[in-house]
Design an enzyme around this catalytic site. Structure first.
Site, PDB file in Angstrom:
ATOM      1  N   ARG A 244       1.022  -1.154   0.186  1.00 42.43           N
ATOM      2  CA  ARG A 244       0.185  -0.045  -0.337  1.00 42.43           C
ATOM      3  C   ARG A 244       0.989   1.308  -0.171  1.00 42.43           C
ATOM      4  NH1 ARG A 244      -3.954  -2.420  -1.442  1.00 42.43           N
ATOM      5  NH2 ARG A 244      -6.138  -2.565  -0.267  1.00 42.43           N
ATOM      6  N   GLU A 273      -3.290   7.896  -4.176  1.00 43.61           N
ATOM      7  CA  GLU A 273      -3.949   7.250  -5.584  1.00 43.61           C
ATOM      8  C   GLU A 273      -5.504   7.675  -6.677  1.00 43.61           C
ATOM      9  OE1 GLU A 273      -3.781   2.815  -5.601  1.00 43.61           O
ATOM     10  OE2 GLU A 273      -2.251   2.715  -5.156  1.00 43.61           O
ATOM     11  N   HIS A 291      -1.000   0.504  -9.754  1.00 42.35           N
ATOM     12  CA  HIS A 291      -1.904  -0.525  -9.299  1.00 42.35           C
ATOM     13  C   HIS A 291      -2.673  -1.246 -10.260  1.00 42.35           C
ATOM     14  CE1 HIS A 291      -3.905  -0.673  -4.883  1.00 42.35           C
ATOM     15  NE2 HIS A 291      -3.182  -1.536  -5.173  1.00 42.35           N
TER      16      HIS A 291
END
Length: 327
Positions: A244, A273, A291
């Site tokens: 993360r 993000e 991601h």
């Protein structure tokens, strides 16, 4: 064989973000009655929808990292299980789940091989400058300037893995044949693991050339990769993050990279993000990925199988798979 009516199927409440494509929703509906607030007609707020169905809901299927807060859980007094679709569960209030004895499952090993593939791919890319070399050729700089700068060998590198869970174990399995020396940090030493264990991440950084971050994000692990840890890794150090974004102090990481105090980084995740620090865009020693470590058809097939198995197990009073430790 008699057809089971929808209203007779086991009931599962769905939690998902708007406009999210749920690839196997139709197949799940052959086994379960899915209650989706976003499908309500006329439109209804999540609060109202959850409250209206509260008495009959025992299972919540959380698709994508959609927040499951204490307030939301308070609307579901009979909830017994949250089935998650991601490896990370930082979007779920685990403390409240523990207090109420609500079981939580995650993607478990469904994503591990593909995430591990990308982690190793990012590391090779950073060291051998694959993406930078591609840009060099496409821009016509090979013909104009001549030879491209040297890259660095993967074999023999000392690699520290932050979080030796299912993903970390798959990463180690892939790096050993390259001749890498593996060590790790986790909350507890794993008796069955032959690699050296470091109790804290700082000591892991001091003793390695590469840090690969793939642990779970919690309040305790937020910014676990601090400025001190990155400085300890040194100017020849490389950081890979497939966990993360908030596991790393991103502002400090950016500054160290801009000043040339790290050899490079491969990042699939970011703190805010989809916003990515613009300072990273011009750095040739940084590889950026949106991601997408789990973005393969095989991952989603494995996830569908796991979610379906856990839902069937719950309604059959059988053991669940990939249960998250709430202690």
């Amino acid at each position: 064989m008699a057809t089971v009516k929808q209203e007779e199927l086991p009931l599962v409440l769905l939690r998902r973000p708007p406009n999210f494509h749920f690839p196997f929703k139709d197949r799940l509906q052959t086994h379960f009655r899915l209650l989706d607030p976003l499908d309500s007609d006329p439109p209804e707020s999540t609060h109202s929808f959850f409250s209206r169905h509260a008495a009959s809901v025992h299972v919540l299927l959380c698709v994508d990292p959609t927040p499951v807060t204490r307030g939301l859980l308070s609307l579901l007094p009979f909830l017994q299980l949250i089935v998650g679709s991601s490896t990370g569960v930082d979007h779920i209030d685990l403390q409240e789940c523990r207090r109420r004895s609500i079981s939580v499952t995650n993607a478990g090993k469904a994503f591990s091989p593909d995430v591990a593939d990308l982690a190793v791919g990012l590391l090779i890319d950073v060291l051998r400058r694959v993406s930078a070399g591609c840009q060099y050729v496409r821009a016509g700089l090979w013909a104009q300037n001549g030879e491209f700068p040297l890259g660095f060998k993967l074999g023999g590198k000392r690699v520290g893995i932050v979080g030796l869970g299912s993903i970390g174990a798959e990463i180690a399995k892939r790096l050993e044949p390259f001749g890498c020396s593996i060590s790790y940090n986790s909350r507890r030493k794993k008796p069955s693991v032959p690699f050296p264990w470091f109790k804290n991440v700082y000591d892991l950084a001091v003793n390695n050339d590469v840090l690969i971050v793939c642990c779970t994000l919690t309040e305790e692990s937020r910014h676990i990769i601090s400025k001190d840890v990155m400085t300890a890794l040194g100017t020849e150090g490389v950081i890979i993050n497939v966990g993360r974004g908030a596991l790393i102090d991103e502002k400090e990481l950016v500054q160290l990279l801009v000043r040339g105090e790290l050899r490079g980084a491969g990042l699939d995740v970011f703190e805010n993000e989809p916003d990515v620090p613009q300072e990273l865009f011009s750095l040739k020693n940084v590889v950026l990925s949106p991601h997408c470590a789990v973005a393969t058809p095989e991952c989603f097939d494995a996830l569908e199988e796991l979610i379906t198995a856990n839902l069937h197990a719950f309604f059959s009073s059988k053991p669940l798979q990939s249960v998250v430790e709430l202690e």
